[in-house]
Scaffold this motif. Structure first.
Motif, PDB file in Angstrom:
ATOM      1  N   PRO A 120       8.463  -2.031  -2.522  1.00  0.00           N
ATOM      2  CA  PRO A 120       8.565  -0.581  -2.676  1.00  0.00           C
ATOM      3  C   PRO A 120       9.377   0.046  -1.542  1.00  0.00           C
ATOM      4  O   PRO A 120       9.423  -0.479  -0.427  1.00  0.00           O
ATOM      5  N   ALA A 121      10.019   1.157  -1.843  1.00  0.00           N
ATOM      6  CA  ALA A 121      10.799   1.862  -0.827  1.00  0.00           C
ATOM      7  C   ALA A 121       9.884   2.354   0.286  1.00  0.00           C
ATOM      8  O   ALA A 121       8.748   2.773   0.051  1.00  0.00           O
ATOM      9  N   GLY A 122      10.380   2.290   1.517  1.00  0.00           N
ATOM     10  CA  GLY A 122       9.609   2.749   2.666  1.00  0.00           C
ATOM     11  C   GLY A 122       9.945   4.178   3.037  1.00  0.00           C
ATOM     12  O   GLY A 122      10.543   4.929   2.268  1.00  0.00           O
ATOM     13  N   SER A 154       0.841  -1.195   0.000  1.00  0.00           N
ATOM     14  CA  SER A 154       0.000   0.000   0.000  1.00  0.00           C
ATOM     15  C   SER A 154       0.872   1.238   0.000  1.00  0.00           C
ATOM     16  O   SER A 154       2.022   1.227   0.467  1.00  0.00           O
ATOM     17  N   ALA A 155       0.325   2.313  -0.552  1.00  0.00           N
ATOM     18  CA  ALA A 155       0.909   3.648  -0.409  1.00  0.00           C
ATOM     19  C   ALA A 155      -0.156   4.517   0.237  1.00  0.00           C
ATOM     20  O   ALA A 155      -1.340   4.428  -0.127  1.00  0.00           O
ATOM     21  N   GLU A 156       0.254   5.323   1.192  1.00  0.00           N
ATOM     22  CA  GLU A 156      -0.693   6.128   1.957  1.00  0.00           C
ATOM     23  C   GLU A 156      -0.393   7.616   1.790  1.00  0.00           C
ATOM     24  O   GLU A 156       0.773   8.008   1.686  1.00  0.00           O
ATOM     25  N   VAL A 157      -1.437   8.435   1.781  1.00  0.00           N
ATOM     26  CA  VAL A 157      -1.308   9.893   1.759  1.00  0.00           C
ATOM     27  C   VAL A 157      -1.928  10.433   3.046  1.00  0.00           C
ATOM     28  O   VAL A 157      -3.072  10.106   3.372  1.00  0.00           O
ATOM     29  N   TRP A 158      -1.151  11.247   3.742  1.00  0.00           N
ATOM     30  CA  TRP A 158      -1.564  11.745   5.053  1.00  0.00           C
ATOM     31  C   TRP A 158      -1.658  13.264   5.060  1.00  0.00           C
ATOM     32  O   TRP A 158      -0.866  13.941   4.410  1.00  0.00           O
ATOM     33  N   MET A 193       3.388   5.475  -5.282  1.00  0.00           N
ATOM     34  CA  MET A 193       3.754   4.072  -5.426  1.00  0.00           C
ATOM     35  C   MET A 193       4.727   3.902  -6.589  1.00  0.00           C
ATOM     36  O   MET A 193       5.721   3.165  -6.490  1.00  0.00           O
ATOM     37  N   GLU A 194       4.445   4.588  -7.703  1.00  0.00           N
ATOM     38  CA  GLU A 194       5.345   4.487  -8.843  1.00  0.00           C
ATOM     39  C   GLU A 194       6.758   4.941  -8.460  1.00  0.00           C
ATOM     40  O   GLU A 194       7.745   4.282  -8.800  1.00  0.00           O
ATOM     41  N   HIS A 195       6.869   6.067  -7.754  1.00  0.00           N
ATOM     42  CA  HIS A 195       8.182   6.546  -7.321  1.00  0.00           C
ATOM     43  C   HIS A 195       8.868   5.517  -6.426  1.00  0.00           C
ATOM     44  O   HIS A 195      10.078   5.300  -6.531  1.00  0.00           O
ATOM     45  N   ARG A 196       8.104   4.908  -5.538  1.00  0.00           N
ATOM     46  CA  ARG A 196       8.702   3.957  -4.587  1.00  0.00           C
ATOM     47  C   ARG A 196       9.126   2.650  -5.252  1.00  0.00           C
ATOM     48  O   ARG A 196       9.860   1.866  -4.653  1.00  0.00           O
TER      49      ARG A 196
END
Length: 264
Positions: free
Chosen positions: A246-248, A157-161, A199-202
């Protein structure tokens, strides 16, 4: 890492499978079966209600009777409660080619107080993706399966906060050079697009070359998806191996204004 040896998908000829009806019905909604399905260009769409299962009978009985749609061995009372899809052509986004609209570019260049993370709230993102969706293909059983695949390192998952509040996110499954974008949600305008860009960047440096959009739609085409023949997609999946990681870390959204470097 081999997870597909002896799986049901090895026995099906998916290269010539139907393009606009399910390639199979029934089967088991288990992590190994679902993962192997993804690695064979196939994904599940479970029914969320008896009415939806009955609709599947009406829509696909002729295909099943003709042998075009395969009936899998299943513990389900009604195999039509679980359909498996493999569209042809398949919409994919080449890595580094996800489109940013002018509005999104302005957004990520602004001083918006958004940050992003990866795999910090997988269950919560999945629950938000499921909420208020029709048809409700992310059933409880499929969500449990996805959570287990996340635990095993396949689903991410990728999250936006925004000030500690989850306002957007995306979930998907990756193996080898393909990462499947399964679902996303937003609680702020463009937050789901930011999550997918994040997500793509990671995925930089992971070896991923294709982002699988799964369904051909105007929305996915606006993101940069282009249709390729299923045969070509299956060739790409043949190179799938270990889980994609993916990168964290926590990042500011402003970094998303810069282009990604496609792999050579």
């Amino acid at each position: 890492m081999s997870v597909c040896q002896g799986c049901v998908w090895d026995e099906l000829e998916l290269d010539g499978a139907p393009a606009d009806v399910p390639v199979a019905i029934g089967g088991r909604l288990e992590p190994a079966t679902v993962l192997c399905g993804y690695r064979h260009a196939t994904y599940p769409m479970p029914s969320a209600s008896a009415a939806q299962t009955e609709a599947n009978h009406f829509l696909y009985e002729e295909s099943v009777a003709a042998g075009t749609t395969v009936v899998l061995d299943s513990p389900l009372p009604d195999p039509y409660a679980l359909t498996w899809w493999s569209p042809d052509p398949r919409p994919v986004i080449p890595y580094g080619r996800m489109y940013k609209s002018r509005e999104t570019r302005r957004l990520v260049r602004s001083k918006l107080p958004w940050t992003t993370t990866a795999n910090q709230a997988f269950d919560q993102v999945l629950a938000e993706c499921r909420r208020d969706r029709s048809p409700e293909w992310l059933t409880v059983e499929l969500c449990e399966c996805m959570v287990e695949l996340h635990r095993q390192g396949w689903a991410h998952s990728a999250e936006v906060w925004e000030h500690g509040e989850l306002v957007g996110g995306t979930v998907g499954i990756g193996a080898g050079i393909v990462f499947g974008l399964d679902s996303c949600f937003r609680r702020r305008s463009n937050a789901s697009k930011v999550a997918m860009l994040d997500m793509e960047h990671r995925l930089a440096g992971t070896g991923v070359t294709l982002l699988d959009a799964e369904w051909d739609s105007e929305v996915n085409r606006r993101l940069g998806a282009r249709p390729i023949p299923r045969r070509e997609f299956l060739t790409a999946l043949a190179h799938s191996g270990d889980p994609v990681r993916p990168a964290g870390g926590e990042e500011d959204v402003q970094r998303l204004a810069f282009p990604r470097t496609p792999p050579e």
